[in-house]
Design a protein around this motif. Structure first.
Motif, PDB file in Angstrom:
ATOM      1  N   LEU A   1       0.938  -1.153  -0.016  1.00 58.25           N
ATOM      2  CA  LEU A   1       0.001   0.006   0.180  1.00 58.25           C
ATOM      3  C   LEU A   1       0.377   1.508  -0.093  1.00 58.25           C
ATOM      4  O   LEU A   1       2.085   1.251   0.593  1.00 58.25           O
ATOM      5  CB  LEU A   1      -0.677  -0.193   1.542  1.00 58.25           C
ATOM      6  CG  LEU A   1      -1.331  -1.089   1.642  1.00 58.25           C
ATOM      7  CD1 LEU A   1      -2.582  -0.796   2.899  1.00 58.25           C
ATOM      8  CD2 LEU A   1      -2.719  -1.451   0.395  1.00 58.25           C
TER       9      LEU A   1
ATOM     10  N   PHE B   1      -5.718   2.668   4.511  1.00 55.69           N
ATOM     11  CA  PHE B   1      -4.628   3.386   4.122  1.00 55.69           C
ATOM     12  C   PHE B   1      -4.338   4.746   5.669  1.00 55.69           C
ATOM     13  O   PHE B   1      -3.550   5.469   5.310  1.00 55.69           O
ATOM     14  CB  PHE B   1      -5.069   4.692   2.550  1.00 55.69           C
ATOM     15  CG  PHE B   1      -4.616   3.326   1.470  1.00 55.69           C
ATOM     16  CD1 PHE B   1      -3.624   2.877   0.739  1.00 55.69           C
ATOM     17  CD2 PHE B   1      -5.760   3.108   1.232  1.00 55.69           C
ATOM     18  CE1 PHE B   1      -3.746   2.441   0.151  1.00 55.69           C
ATOM     19  CE2 PHE B   1      -5.957   2.452  -0.290  1.00 55.69           C
ATOM     20  CZ  PHE B   1      -5.254   1.443  -0.598  1.00 55.69           C
TER      21      PHE B   1
ATOM     22  N   ALA C   1      -2.510  -0.005  -4.673  1.00 55.71           N
ATOM     23  CA  ALA C   1      -2.319  -1.378  -3.427  1.00 55.71           C
ATOM     24  C   ALA C   1      -2.397  -2.077  -4.787  1.00 55.71           C
ATOM     25  O   ALA C   1      -2.783  -2.462  -5.863  1.00 55.71           O
ATOM     26  CB  ALA C   1      -3.951  -1.677  -4.031  1.00 55.71           C
TER      27      ALA C   1
ATOM     28  N   ASN D   1       4.519   3.852   2.868  1.00 56.93           N
ATOM     29  CA  ASN D   1       4.300   2.986   2.102  1.00 56.93           C
ATOM     30  C   ASN D   1       3.975   1.755   3.374  1.00 56.93           C
ATOM     31  O   ASN D   1       5.066   1.644   4.269  1.00 56.93           O
ATOM     32  CB  ASN D   1       4.693   2.712   1.488  1.00 56.93           C
ATOM     33  CG  ASN D   1       6.213   2.668   0.999  1.00 56.93           C
ATOM     34  OD1 ASN D   1       6.898   2.091   1.904  1.00 56.93           O
ATOM     35  ND2 ASN D   1       6.848   3.422   0.816  1.00 56.93           N
TER      36      ASN D   1
END
Length: 135
Positions: free
Chosen positions: A37, A133, A104, A52
């Protein structure tokens, strides 16, 4: 139910939200979900910050994604389709974010996942995607 967004003003909160990049070592891709992510948040002054992290479901308790359990529940609900995530009805979020790009990439139950969306604010991202997220 109507979705409601509450913006919290303050440079301190915005700075906390944007301060770091969450990273974790890449675990074995043998999980039901193994997805990288990424979120890039752009502030009103044009500065971008990227974070991330891997999410693995079921994963190891306490490792990786800070909201792994709820994020994995949402992924299961959506059958790995990020466009079908249940999201949230309300969100507390930071003022000063004018653009958010979320991506993603990985696998969900052996199927490839390649997803990217741009949102006008942090609130829009949270309302659409829930905690996945939120890192």
């Amino acid at each position: 139910m109507k979705k409601i967004a509450t913006a919290l003003a303050g440079a301190a909160l915005a700075a906390l939200a944007l301060a770091g990049t969450a990273t974790a070592a890449a675990p074995s891709p043998t999980e039901d979900a193994h997805i990288w992510l990424t979120v890039t948040r752009t502030t009103t002054d044009g500065v971008s910050h990227t974070g991330n992290i891997w999410i693995d479901c079921p994963g190891i308790q306490g490792a990786g994604h800070p909201h792994r359990e709820s994020a994995c529940t949402d992924l299961d609900y959506a059958d790995g389709n990020f466009d079908a995530l249940p999201g949230l009805d309300e969100a507390s979020c930071w003022a000063g974010i004018t653009r958010v790009v979320a991506t993603a990439h990985g696998t969900y139950e052996g199927r490839p996942v390649h997803w990217e969306r741009t949102y006008e604010s942090e609130c829009d991202l949270i309302l659409a995607t829930g905690k996945i997220f939120d890192f």
